[in-house]
Design a protein around this motif. Sequence first.
Motif, PDB file in Angstrom:
ATOM      1  N   GLU A 189      -3.257   0.611   7.186  1.00 34.80           N
ATOM      2  CA  GLU A 189      -3.903   0.909   5.673  1.00 34.80           C
ATOM      3  C   GLU A 189      -2.571   0.265   4.861  1.00 34.80           C
ATOM      4  O   GLU A 189      -1.642   0.256   4.907  1.00 34.80           O
ATOM      5  N   PRO A 190      -3.340  -0.608   3.756  1.00 35.92           N
ATOM      6  CA  PRO A 190      -2.567  -1.363   3.179  1.00 35.92           C
ATOM      7  C   PRO A 190      -1.696  -0.506   1.881  1.00 35.92           C
ATOM      8  O   PRO A 190      -2.304   0.507   1.405  1.00 35.92           O
ATOM      9  N   LEU A 191      -0.521  -0.794   1.696  1.00 36.52           N
ATOM     10  CA  LEU A 191       0.321  -0.083   0.744  1.00 36.52           C
ATOM     11  C   LEU A 191       0.663  -1.001  -0.425  1.00 36.52           C
ATOM     12  O   LEU A 191       0.984  -2.308  -0.286  1.00 36.52           O
ATOM     13  N   LEU A 192       0.314  -0.613  -1.892  1.00 34.37           N
ATOM     14  CA  LEU A 192       1.097  -1.221  -2.853  1.00 34.37           C
ATOM     15  C   LEU A 192       2.320  -0.968  -2.988  1.00 34.37           C
ATOM     16  O   LEU A 192       2.743   0.310  -2.988  1.00 34.37           O
ATOM     17  N   THR A 193       3.345  -2.226  -2.882  1.00 38.95           N
ATOM     18  CA  THR A 193       4.742  -1.987  -2.938  1.00 38.95           C
ATOM     19  C   THR A 193       5.321  -2.505  -4.155  1.00 38.95           C
ATOM     20  O   THR A 193       4.702  -3.371  -4.813  1.00 38.95           O
ATOM     21  N   THR A 194       6.585  -1.880  -4.432  1.00 34.19           N
ATOM     22  CA  THR A 194       7.187  -2.343  -5.547  1.00 34.19           C
ATOM     23  C   THR A 194       7.819  -3.651  -5.354  1.00 34.19           C
ATOM     24  O   THR A 194       8.110  -4.150  -4.208  1.00 34.19           O
ATOM     25  N   PRO A 195       8.242  -4.563  -6.358  1.00 34.30           N
ATOM     26  CA  PRO A 195       8.549  -5.738  -6.408  1.00 34.30           C
ATOM     27  C   PRO A 195       9.888  -6.049  -5.812  1.00 34.30           C
ATOM     28  O   PRO A 195      10.470  -7.022  -5.102  1.00 34.30           O
ATOM     29  N   ASP A 196      10.867  -4.866  -5.973  1.00 39.45           N
ATOM     30  CA  ASP A 196      12.080  -4.918  -5.290  1.00 39.45           C
ATOM     31  C   ASP A 196      12.308  -5.026  -3.780  1.00 39.45           C
ATOM     32  O   ASP A 196      13.294  -5.427  -3.189  1.00 39.45           O
ATOM     33  N   ILE A 197      11.047  -4.754  -3.243  1.00 42.16           N
ATOM     34  CA  ILE A 197      11.144  -4.583  -1.584  1.00 42.16           C
ATOM     35  C   ILE A 197      11.358  -5.964  -1.237  1.00 42.16           C
ATOM     36  O   ILE A 197      11.810  -6.218   0.062  1.00 42.16           O
ATOM     37  N   ALA A 198      10.915  -6.940  -1.854  1.00 38.92           N
ATOM     38  CA  ALA A 198      11.096  -8.353  -1.557  1.00 38.92           C
ATOM     39  C   ALA A 198      12.684  -8.828  -1.287  1.00 38.92           C
ATOM     40  O   ALA A 198      12.704  -9.740  -0.481  1.00 38.92           O
TER      41      ALA A 198
END
Length: 296
Positions: free
Chosen positions: A88-97
């Motif tokens: 299941e895909p999750l929209l993640t926040t930019p800071d995770i990168a």
Amino acid sequence: MSEEMDSATGAFVAHRNLLFTVAYEMLGSAADAEDVLQETWLRWVDVDQAEIRDPRAYLVRITTRQALTRLRTLGRRKETYVGPWLPEPLLTTPDIAEDVELADSVSMAMMLVLETLAPVERAVFVLREVFDLAYDEIAAAVDKTPAAVRQIAHRARAHVAARRPRGVVSSAESRHALEAFGRAVETGDLQGLLDLLAPDIVLLADGGGVVKAVVRPIVGADRVARLMAAGLPRVGGQVSTELVQINGAPALVIRIDGVLDSVVATRIDDGSITGLYVVRNPEKLSRIEQATPVAR
């Protein structure tokens, strides 16, 4: 009693994102991960808080055990699933990168590699390699001896190393490839797609039997490019693509006439797209409109 409940609640809230991430990486399903967290909470509030020296370790132990139980049930469900099963895909926040190891561990490509591990191997790999738990803590979570856990971890690392994407791909490289891919899909540019795809690319599409999707893997650049150029989601309608961050990496959201249709994640090896993962099952697209926090 109220003070103890406040302590239990505070610890659970403090570690909730971590616990969700543990469960999600083991299950590949945000919905099932949320159910595991609910079960974890119900068990956690029954524990005598005065006897807990390390709330984080104890909560991870409960979560892991509940996730292992659900993973076995999920395995039986996958046996009757229509077509390929994708996480299941999750929209993640930019800071995770910024946390390269965490971003890699939740990427669609890595989640599919984790799918090839046995349940206990998956739990041990996730807890050791992603969350850096000590072997004795992992042993308590999976009901094995520390020595056995070391052997399982070694076996799981070798298994994953043989299957994970080759080389590190920067976010900038991924974005560049996906932007070009998105333009090619929108315009039906067959040659543009062929220029981006590896000769042996594999496309997997997850419709879950709910919406139309190819039910077998499509292999080869020519076949995949022709399918995408023709408009994989649906014949007819205005196709638009949006570059977003899914599972810690750039991915595309495809809309038809403005309506969310699918999410496309990629695997990139040596500069070419070697894997395309298209999630169309609407039951798996509820985490696309709002970012889901993941942590370790």
